[in-house]
Write an enzyme that holds these catalytic residues in place. Structure first.
Site, PDB file in Angstrom:
ATOM      1  N   GLY A 124       0.877  -1.310  -0.050  1.00 19.54           N
ATOM      2  CA  GLY A 124      -0.113  -0.082  -0.126  1.00 19.54           C
ATOM      3  C   GLY A 124       0.840   1.314   0.111  1.00 19.54           C
ATOM      4  O   GLY A 124       1.136   1.824   1.145  1.00 19.54           O
ATOM      5  N   GLU A 127      -1.732   6.648  -3.194  1.00 19.83           N
ATOM      6  CA  GLU A 127      -2.763   7.189  -3.036  1.00 19.83           C
ATOM      7  C   GLU A 127      -3.509   7.981  -3.881  1.00 19.83           C
ATOM      8  O   GLU A 127      -3.081   8.179  -4.935  1.00 19.83           O
ATOM      9  CB  GLU A 127      -2.379   8.091  -1.630  1.00 19.83           C
ATOM     10  CG  GLU A 127      -1.616   7.577  -0.523  1.00 19.83           C
ATOM     11  CD  GLU A 127      -1.135   8.287   0.708  1.00 19.83           C
ATOM     12  OE1 GLU A 127      -1.453   9.508   0.637  1.00 19.83           O
ATOM     13  OE2 GLU A 127      -0.692   7.610   1.640  1.00 19.83           O
ATOM     14  N   SER A 132       3.138   8.826  -8.690  1.00 25.44           N
ATOM     15  CA  SER A 132       4.639   8.951  -9.180  1.00 25.44           C
ATOM     16  C   SER A 132       5.356   9.773  -7.882  1.00 25.44           C
ATOM     17  O   SER A 132       6.324   9.236  -7.551  1.00 25.44           O
ATOM     18  CB  SER A 132       4.889   9.669 -10.373  1.00 25.44           C
ATOM     19  OG  SER A 132       4.193   9.161 -11.573  1.00 25.44           O
ATOM     20  N   ILE A 157      -4.750  -0.886  -5.137  1.00 26.95           N
ATOM     21  CA  ILE A 157      -3.962  -1.827  -4.418  1.00 26.95           C
ATOM     22  C   ILE A 157      -4.062  -3.159  -4.791  1.00 26.95           C
ATOM     23  O   ILE A 157      -5.260  -3.826  -4.516  1.00 26.95           O
ATOM     24  CB  ILE A 157      -4.019  -1.668  -2.801  1.00 26.95           C
ATOM     25  CG1 ILE A 157      -3.846  -0.192  -2.483  1.00 26.95           C
ATOM     26  CG2 ILE A 157      -2.982  -2.581  -1.844  1.00 26.95           C
ATOM     27  CD1 ILE A 157      -2.401   0.268  -2.773  1.00 26.95           C
ATOM     28  N   GLY A 338      -5.188  -9.659 -37.604  1.00 24.02           N
ATOM     29  CA  GLY A 338      -6.329  -9.090 -38.336  1.00 24.02           C
ATOM     30  C   GLY A 338      -7.568  -8.912 -37.327  1.00 24.02           C
ATOM     31  O   GLY A 338      -7.394  -8.735 -36.101  1.00 24.02           O
ATOM     32  N   GLU A 362       4.593   0.364 -10.570  1.00 22.03           N
ATOM     33  CA  GLU A 362       5.897   0.195 -10.275  1.00 22.03           C
ATOM     34  C   GLU A 362       6.820   1.215 -10.813  1.00 22.03           C
ATOM     35  O   GLU A 362       7.778   1.070 -11.078  1.00 22.03           O
ATOM     36  CB  GLU A 362       6.507  -1.204 -10.397  1.00 22.03           C
ATOM     37  CG  GLU A 362       5.642  -2.390  -9.355  1.00 22.03           C
ATOM     38  CD  GLU A 362       6.243  -3.263  -9.002  1.00 22.03           C
ATOM     39  OE1 GLU A 362       7.368  -3.369  -8.742  1.00 22.03           O
ATOM     40  OE2 GLU A 362       5.499  -4.279  -8.598  1.00 22.03           O
ATOM     41  N   THR A 364       6.141   4.634 -13.599  1.00 24.75           N
ATOM     42  CA  THR A 364       5.615   4.908 -15.049  1.00 24.75           C
ATOM     43  C   THR A 364       6.929   4.884 -15.957  1.00 24.75           C
ATOM     44  O   THR A 364       8.048   4.881 -15.452  1.00 24.75           O
ATOM     45  CB  THR A 364       5.062   6.256 -15.418  1.00 24.75           C
ATOM     46  OG1 THR A 364       5.622   7.154 -15.203  1.00 24.75           O
ATOM     47  CG2 THR A 364       3.864   6.134 -14.524  1.00 24.75           C
ATOM     48  N   SER A 365       6.678   4.609 -17.284  1.00 27.83           N
ATOM     49  CA  SER A 365       8.080   4.712 -18.126  1.00 27.83           C
ATOM     50  C   SER A 365       8.688   6.126 -17.923  1.00 27.83           C
ATOM     51  O   SER A 365      10.149   5.835 -17.978  1.00 27.83           O
ATOM     52  CB  SER A 365       7.553   4.487 -19.514  1.00 27.83           C
ATOM     53  OG  SER A 365       7.383   2.998 -19.753  1.00 27.83           O
TER      54      SER A 365
HETATM   55  P1  FAD Z   1       0.627  10.257 -12.024  1.00 29.42           P
HETATM   56  O1  FAD Z   1       1.730  10.117 -10.961  1.00 29.42           O
HETATM   57  O2  FAD Z   1      -0.287  11.033 -11.678  1.00 29.42           O
HETATM   58  O3  FAD Z   1       1.262  10.140 -13.486  1.00 29.42           O
HETATM   59  C1  FAD Z   1       0.414  10.613 -14.558  1.00 29.42           C
HETATM   60  C2  FAD Z   1       1.575  11.008 -15.698  1.00 29.42           C
HETATM   61  O4  FAD Z   1       2.182  12.016 -15.373  1.00 29.42           O
HETATM   62  C3  FAD Z   1       2.073   9.789 -16.029  1.00 29.42           C
HETATM   63  O5  FAD Z   1       2.328   9.548 -17.453  1.00 29.42           O
HETATM   64  C4  FAD Z   1       3.490   9.934 -15.249  1.00 29.42           C
HETATM   65  O6  FAD Z   1       4.562   9.142 -15.877  1.00 29.42           O
HETATM   66  C5  FAD Z   1       3.837  11.629 -15.486  1.00 29.42           C
HETATM   67  N1  FAD Z   1       4.439  11.978 -14.636  1.00 29.42           N
HETATM   68  C6  FAD Z   1       4.326  12.158 -13.355  1.00 29.42           C
HETATM   69  N2  FAD Z   1       5.200  12.959 -12.527  1.00 29.42           N
HETATM   70  C7  FAD Z   1       6.247  12.997 -13.681  1.00 29.42           C
HETATM   71  C8  FAD Z   1       7.571  13.665 -13.716  1.00 29.42           C
HETATM   72  N3  FAD Z   1       8.151  14.243 -12.672  1.00 29.42           N
HETATM   73  N4  FAD Z   1       8.266  13.649 -14.889  1.00 29.42           N
HETATM   74  C9  FAD Z   1       7.630  13.203 -15.990  1.00 29.42           C
HETATM   75  N5  FAD Z   1       6.584  12.856 -16.335  1.00 29.42           N
HETATM   76  C10 FAD Z   1       5.759  12.449 -15.094  1.00 29.42           C
HETATM   77  N6  FAD Z   1       0.282   1.111  -6.323  1.00 29.42           N
HETATM   78  C11 FAD Z   1       0.532   0.496  -4.992  1.00 29.42           C
HETATM   79  O7  FAD Z   1       0.745   1.335  -4.169  1.00 29.42           O
HETATM   80  N7  FAD Z   1       0.340  -1.054  -4.763  1.00 29.42           N
HETATM   81  C12 FAD Z   1      -0.072  -1.752  -5.810  1.00 29.42           C
HETATM   82  O8  FAD Z   1      -0.270  -3.024  -5.703  1.00 29.42           O
HETATM   83  C13 FAD Z   1      -0.472  -1.115  -6.995  1.00 29.42           C
HETATM   84  N8  FAD Z   1      -1.019  -1.826  -8.146  1.00 29.42           N
HETATM   85  C14 FAD Z   1      -1.515  -1.099  -9.137  1.00 29.42           C
HETATM   86  C15 FAD Z   1      -2.274  -1.896 -10.161  1.00 29.42           C
HETATM   87  C16 FAD Z   1      -2.882  -1.383 -11.079  1.00 29.42           C
HETATM   88  C17 FAD Z   1      -3.948  -2.127 -12.168  1.00 29.42           C
HETATM   89  C18 FAD Z   1      -2.831   0.178 -11.637  1.00 29.42           C
HETATM   90  C19 FAD Z   1      -3.289   0.876 -12.507  1.00 29.42           C
HETATM   91  C20 FAD Z   1      -1.837   0.732 -10.577  1.00 29.42           C
HETATM   92  C21 FAD Z   1      -1.471   0.064  -9.475  1.00 29.42           C
HETATM   93  N9  FAD Z   1      -0.609   0.663  -8.352  1.00 29.42           N
HETATM   94  C22 FAD Z   1      -0.324   0.344  -7.275  1.00 29.42           C
HETATM   95  C23 FAD Z   1      -0.458   2.306  -8.555  1.00 29.42           C
HETATM   96  C24 FAD Z   1       0.612   2.760  -9.537  1.00 29.42           C
HETATM   97  O9  FAD Z   1       1.817   2.350  -9.074  1.00 29.42           O
HETATM   98  C25 FAD Z   1       0.215   4.083 -10.081  1.00 29.42           C
HETATM   99  O10 FAD Z   1      -0.577   4.179 -10.815  1.00 29.42           O
HETATM  100  C26 FAD Z   1       1.683   4.800 -10.723  1.00 29.42           C
HETATM  101  O11 FAD Z   1       2.815   4.800  -9.746  1.00 29.42           O
HETATM  102  C27 FAD Z   1       1.491   5.855 -11.203  1.00 29.42           C
HETATM  103  O12 FAD Z   1       0.835   6.815 -10.512  1.00 29.42           O
HETATM  104  P2  FAD Z   1      -0.421   7.835 -10.983  1.00 29.42           P
HETATM  105  O13 FAD Z   1      -1.538   6.797 -11.468  1.00 29.42           O
HETATM  106  O14 FAD Z   1      -1.071   8.566  -9.718  1.00 29.42           O
HETATM  107  O15 FAD Z   1      -0.085   8.795 -12.192  1.00 29.42           O
END
Ligand code: FAD
Length: 382
Positions: A124, A127, A132, A157, A338, A362, A364-365
């Site tokens: 967890g 939030e 990120s 989560i 297709g 874990e 983003t790219s």
């Molecule tokens: P944001 O952080 O809001 O990002 C939105 C966009 O902005 C993205 O393209 C990002 O790359 C970009 N961005 C943000 N900051 C920057 C920066 N400084 N520079 C450039 N670009 C930036 N989390 C847990 O804790 N435990 C889990 O078990 C877990 N499981 C998951 C399972 C699923 C199916 C999903 C969808 C998510 C899960 N997550 C979990 C959460 C996941 O790790 C987050 O969704 C992820 O870290 C991205 O955070 P966000 O969705 O708030 O996107």
């Protein structure tokens, strides 16, 4: 790095392949449609030792090296990413972190149960307001005598509604990542409620949840690692976790390759097999190169960990490449199929939907690129 598997590693890979063929692949489409993996899979994963890989046998684990862990994760990802995620989170993010940071009492209390599948873990960190930017999390843990009282919420989560324990990150100090601590919170603690997250594009069988914590009281002994070191706990978990995600992505890309080759050999257009067309072969060879490159980057991480070397940047490279490769591979495979690729009677649409989240969680790219850039330049851009 030795690219030849030992007899033991090959045996583990074959065990995983057989397990997936028997227990996962036949059900994957039905679980996807039902939006729920059969919960019985957890005990089966435990019984075969896949929830205890790399965990020492004295704590109920099945031991083994990190390459074996990658081999199993790849096979699970090839069968069903929802099942792969159960293992990557409960073992990869929770049990392995507990083994690294836990005291003797915590390890004895949780590791045998997690390794056997008697208990499941979830992680967890994210939030609603912080993804990120996890170091800015808002969930608070306030010291009250011998206890901490936790209030806040967690989003997305994995294993959330199924888990028995959450490795929870909460703020015990001031702003920023230095104020974060890690806690082991049993999910039946009063004040902790869980709401399923529905409507996911992929990983539909997986139990994803929002956790709400209202006055959740835990003893101070629930702290994992020192107070204020929670962000280090989280980052160490995610560095190894990224290898596991990458291995799962190799599995997706390999499944896409297998499906594309098979279909191209069967389908005829213009009186000839579509496999005979150069543009179809180009798509297949693009997938094949992605599979090999992603697998090699992932195995390098396992090799570095097993040799006790720094692996965090290599894990970010593997996760970045393998996740983007899995999306490309599944998309290419869908193109080979297709119109049939677009309906769920065929496997490639699900591969693409399941692959899509891999470039998001874990880290983003974009975040992986910033981690790699920071390691190369010495300057943090975030
Ligand atoms: P944001 O952080 O809001 O990002 C939105 C966009 O902005 C993205 O393209 C990002 O790359 C970009 N961005 C943000 N900051 C920057 C920066 N400084 N520079 C450039 N670009 C930036 N989390 C847990 O804790 N435990 C889990 O078990 C877990 N499981 C998951 C399972 C699923 C199916 C999903 C969808 C998510 C899960 N997550 C979990 C959460 C996941 O790790 C987050 O969704 C992820 O870290 C991205 O955070 P966000 O969705 O708030 O996107």
């Amino acid at each position: 790095m030795n690219l030849e598997l030992s007899e033991e590693q090959e045996a583990v890979r074959r065990l995983a392949e057989d397990f997936v063929a028997r227990e996962v692949t036949p059900h994957a489409v039905a679980w996807d449609r039902a939006e729920e993996v059969d919960r019985g899979i957890v005990k089966k994963l435990g019984a075969v030792g896949f929830l205890g890989l790399t965990i020492p046998e004295e704590y109920g684990g099945s031991g083994g090296d990190h390459l074996s862990y990658c081999l199993v994760t790849e096979e699970l990802g090839r069968g069903d990413s929802s099942v792969r995620g159960i293992v990557s989170v409960s073992l990869g993010l929770v049990a392995k972190t507990l083994a690294a940071w836990g005291d003797e009492r915590q390890k004895r209390a949780w590791l045998p149960r997690l390794a056997s599948g008697e208990a499941l873990g979830c992680f967890g960190l994210t939030e609603p307001g912080t993804g990120s930017d996890a170091g800015n999390l808002a969930t608070r843990a306030v010291r009250d005598g011998d206890d901490y009282v936790i209030d806040g919420s967690k989003m997305f989560i994995t294993n959330g509604t199924w888990a028995d324990v959450v490795l929870l990150f909460a703020r015990t100090g001031g702003p920023g990542h230095r104020g974060v601590s890690a806690f082991l919170v049993p999910t039946d603690t009063p004040g902790l409620t869980r709401r399923p997250v529905h409507g996911k594009l992929g990983l539909r069988g997986q139990a994803t949840a929002e956790l709400v914590l209202e006055g959740v009281r835990v003893p101070a002994s629930a702290l994992l690692g020192p107070e204020g070191k929670g962000f280090s706990v989280a980052m160490s978990a995610l560095a190894k976790g990224r290898m596991s995600v990458a291995a799962g992505c190799v599995g997706i890309a390999q499944a896409a390759l297998d499906a594309a080759v098979r279909y191209a050999g069967e389908r005829e257009q213009f009186g000839k097999s579509i496999a005979s067309y150069q543009l179809v072969q180009e798509m297949i060879s693009d997938i094949a190169v992605d599979v090999d490159a992603a697998r090699l980057l992932t195995w390098r991480v396992a090799d570095l960990i097993d040799r006790g070397q720094d692996f965090a940047t290599a894990a970010s490279k593997a996760k970045l490449y393998a996740s983007e490769a899995a999306v490309r591979a599944a998309n290419n495979a869908l193109q080979v199929f297709g119109g049939y690729g677009y309906i769920d009677e065929y496997p490639v649409g699900k591969l693409l939907r399941d692959a899509r989240v891999m470039t998001l969680y874990e880290g983003t790219s974009q975040i992986q690129k910033l981690i790699i850039g920071r390691a190369l330049t010495g300057v943090s851009a975030f």
